[in-house]
Scaffold this active site. Structure first.
Site, PDB file in Angstrom:
ATOM      1  CD  GLU A 102      10.288 -37.338   5.338  1.00 34.43           C
ATOM      2  OE1 GLU A 102       9.491 -37.307   4.404  1.00 34.43           O
ATOM      3  OE2 GLU A 102      10.855 -38.385   5.710  1.00 34.43           O
ATOM      4  CB  SER A 148       9.329 -40.732   3.840  1.00 35.86           C
ATOM      5  OG  SER A 148       9.507 -39.505   3.258  1.00 35.86           O
ATOM      6  CG  ASP A 170      13.037 -39.128   7.870  1.00 34.12           C
ATOM      7  OD1 ASP A 170      12.135 -39.902   7.525  1.00 34.12           O
ATOM      8  OD2 ASP A 170      13.390 -38.136   7.191  1.00 34.12           O
TER       9      ASP A 170
END
Ligand SMILES: *[C@@H]1O[C@H](CO)[C@@H](O)[C@H](O)[C@H]1NC(C)=O
Ligand SMILES: *[C@@H]1O[C@H](CO)[C@@H](O)[C@H](O)[C@H]1NC(C)=O
Ligand SMILES: *[C@@H]1O[C@H](CO)[C@@H](O)[C@H](O)[C@H]1NC(C)=O
Ligand SMILES: *[C@@H]1O[C@H](CO)[C@@H](O)[C@H](O)[C@H]1NC(C)=O
Ligand SMILES: *[C@@H]1O[C@H](CO)[C@@H](O)[C@H](O)[C@H]1NC(C)=O
Length: 599
Positions: A297, A516, A301
């Site tokens: 994640e 996400s 990002d």
């Protein structure tokens, strides 16, 4: 210290609280029914340390909200005139009486100023106490509760009490009755170099109806170059020196790895290969740079948000706290809902990045309404200061993405087991920009795109026209009646690509998807818009939604194909105009840039 104590005792006497009766009349402040999916276990160990967050009311929040809407409305004369940190703090400060009465209560339990910390506005108190004392203060009993499916354990209670005279001076105390479980918004992990290369003939292009042409490989593999083409930002160079910054938040011990970032840049944005980001640890948030501990994640990002916006100065905020924890060793990480910890920190900073993306969320129904409201108010404070906040809309369509057929019906957790669509929080907060997902080129809605209507927050005026049009003219009459709250804050606001993102993770390339991916992507383009504005001598965009639903609407590619199934239903349809699958659509940067430079 003695003088301060004397003053607080004096005010307590004046207010009639030093007498035992003023504080002895305990009354239940909050109680919840046994939450679905959790099992009550043994009594909390007496010495287990609990970090209590005490929220004092913000009597002038409505004034702050009025300022927020004025400075965020492009048709208002005050547009862009954001408030200073100090002005915001004054508007959320509790009443002096609340501060005095809460001090008197804390001192009746032996605490003095210095034993606890306060937010700059004094609207939050953070106090670490052993369970045995928390039980006495709150007239309750804490137990270990275990989440059946994941095995995560938390120390909670179903009810707590406060002296009746304090009820109007304390909004809430958590963690007590909160059974939220923060999730990373991601659905798909696929790690194969083969799948990461394109089947399309090299150099072939897909021609879109808006005149843009996109490399054919982007239909299967999304890169920085694909996004800049698709969203019409090719050739735009943001400034490294105009004061613009971008931030990414990380929770759940997700580490953004610098080696992975370097590999990613070498692959997709070679000019950025030597660049890095500022790491900010909140509450002891860690920064392992061991590449085998990298978080997918956090890698996703940072790689996409920072890759899209290079050379804009970038920050990664790492907030500590992660389940499961071991309830008997006094671990300080018993906080499945650490937004207040992040807000405490960020609101205390004098300079905050103008654009921040978060790819984590909870099921709204697991977050107590008063807590959700206070967290949402914190996001409003950042908006009023000129920061735009993006959140992933969720990866479960109209449900929570639970693949278990037995629970796919989306039950309420209020003890009734009623079926309803499940909104995600913070996406449902009206003061943030919620980002849904699309897939492929030309774009269609991705089936997992979280969308729907809040039960906690009512619909903000800025989206009235867009949402009414959907409810009146697009949704078949009576469809899903009772499953959603048509008067609730509707989301997402916008969307962006959400699948097949090529990232580097633990040293290797692979494909990943989820909202996400869409939130840091959208944030990347917002940061580019902020860069254009700052370079033109204009203030940053701040709270974005009032602009998006008015003059901004023309800067989007409307997505009209696809739907977001969940809860045993096909979900909503993507339609012409706003819809609860893809919001207003995906960004056309060049158009949006023209729009934001003209206001
Ligand atoms: C993009 O991929 C989808 C799914 O594989 C396919 O249906 C569609 O035809 C492709 N579009 C183009 C323009 O190749
Ligand atoms: C990155 O750093 C290396 C080593 O200092 C240097 O050789 C290279 O030119 C730099 N690349 C860029 C794009 O700045
Ligand atoms: C890196 O992390 C892995 C997995 O946690 C661990 O097995 C390994 O020992 C660590 N390496 C170093 C050098 O600390
Ligand atoms: C709700 O569902 C749970 C778990 O399936 C069950 O234990 C409980 O009895 C149900 N409650 C009602 C009111 O149906
Ligand atoms: C979605 O569109 C399909 C096809 O037009 C239609 O049959 C269905 O009723 C629509 N569903 C909703 C919830 O709008």
């Amino acid at each position: 210290m003695r003088a301060a104590l004397a003053i607080s005792l004096l005010s307590a006497v004046v207010l009639g609280l030093a007498s035992p009766t003023g504080l002895s009349n305990l009354k239940v402040k909050e109680s919840v029914s046994s939450p679905r999916g959790w099992i009550q276990g043994t009594r909390a160990p007496a010495d287990h340390s609990i970090e209590l967050k005490i929220a004092l009311p913000q009597p002038n929040f409505n004034v702050l909200e009025k300022h927020l809407y004025e400075v965020s409305d492009p048709s208002h004369s005050r547009y862009g005139q954001h408030l200073s940190k100090e002005a915001v703090e004054e508007l959320v400060a509790p009443h002096a009486t609340s501060i005095q009465l809460v001090n008197a209560w804390l001192s009746s339990h032996g605490f003095e100023e210095g034993d606890f910390s306060r937010s700059p506005a004094k609207d939050w108190i953070t106090l670490r106490v052993p369970a045995v004392l928390a039980e006495k203060m709150l007239d309750t009993t804490f137990h270990v509760w275990t989440h059946e499916e994941s095995g995560d354990a938390v120390i909670r209670t179903l009810s707590y009490s406060l002296p009746e005279s304090l009820h109007e001076h304390i909004d809430l105390i958590q963690p007590t009755t909160m059974f939220a479980r923060m999730k990373k918004q991601k659905t798909t992990f696929r790690w194969s170099e083969k799948q990461a290369t394109s089947a399309a003939a090299p150099g072939s292009k897909i021609q879109l109806s808006n005149g843009i042409s996109v490399d054919a490989s982007c239909n299967e593999t999304v890169t920085i170059t694909c996004l800049k083409e698709l969203y019409n930002a090719v050739g735009f160079e943001p400034s490294a020196k105009n004061g613009n910054q971008i931030g990414i938040t990380g929770y759940l011990e997700q580490f953004a790895n610098l080696e992975d970032l370097k590999l990613f840049f070498a692959d997709q944005n070679p000019a950025a290969v030597n660049s890095s980001f500022k790491f900010v640890s909140i509450n002891g948030g860690q920064n392992s740079q061991n590449v085998s501990e990298a978080g997918a994640e956090a890698d996703l990002d940072t790689q996409f948000a920072f890759g899209l916006t290079f050379p804009t100065p970038a920050t990664f905020f790492s907030t500590a706290g992660m389940p499961p924890f071991i309830p008997d060793i006094g671990t300080p990480t018993d906080s499945n809902e650490p937004y207040t910890t992040w807000l405490d920190f960020v609101l205390a900073q004098s300079v905050v990045p103008q654009t921040i993306s978060t790819s984590y969320g909870d099921d709204e129904q697991t977050v107590p309404v008063n807590f959700a409201q206070r967290v949402c108010n914190g996001f409003a404070q950042l908006g009023a200061r000129g920061t735009t906040l993006m959140f992933s809309s969720g990866d479960g369509g109209v449900g929570d993405g639970d693949p278990d057929p037995a629970t796919q019906q989306c039950f309420t957790n209020d003890g009734r087991n009623a079926t309803q669509f499940l909104a995600g929080f913070p996406a449902s907060c009206p003061f943030v920009t919620a980002v849904g997902g699309t897939i492929h080129v030309p774009e269609v809605a991705v089936s997992f795109s979280g969308g729907g209507f809040s039960k906690t927050f009512s619909r903000p005026a800025y989206q009235n026209a867009a949402v009414e049009d959907f409810l009146q003219n697009k949704l078949p009459k009576g469809r899903y009646a009772g499953l959603f709250n048509p008067n609730g804050r509707a989301f997402p606001d916008v969307s962006a690509q959400a699948d097949n993102f090529r990232i580097f993770f633990q040293g290797s390339p692979g494909l990943i998807g989820g909202t996400s991916a869409s939130s840091p992507t959208f944030a990347g383009f917002v940061s580019l818009l902020n860069s254009a504005r700052l370079s033109a001598g204009k203030p940053p965009l701040g709270f974005l939604n009032p602009l998006l639903y008015s003059t901004g609407e023309l800067g989007f590619n409307d997505i009209t194909i696809g739907n977001n199934p969940g809860c045993g239903t096909p979900g909503f349809n993507a339609t012409e105009g706003w819809d609860p699958v893809t919001g207003l659509g995906t960004p056309n940067f060049a158009k949006l840039r023209g729009i934001v430079l003209s206001v």
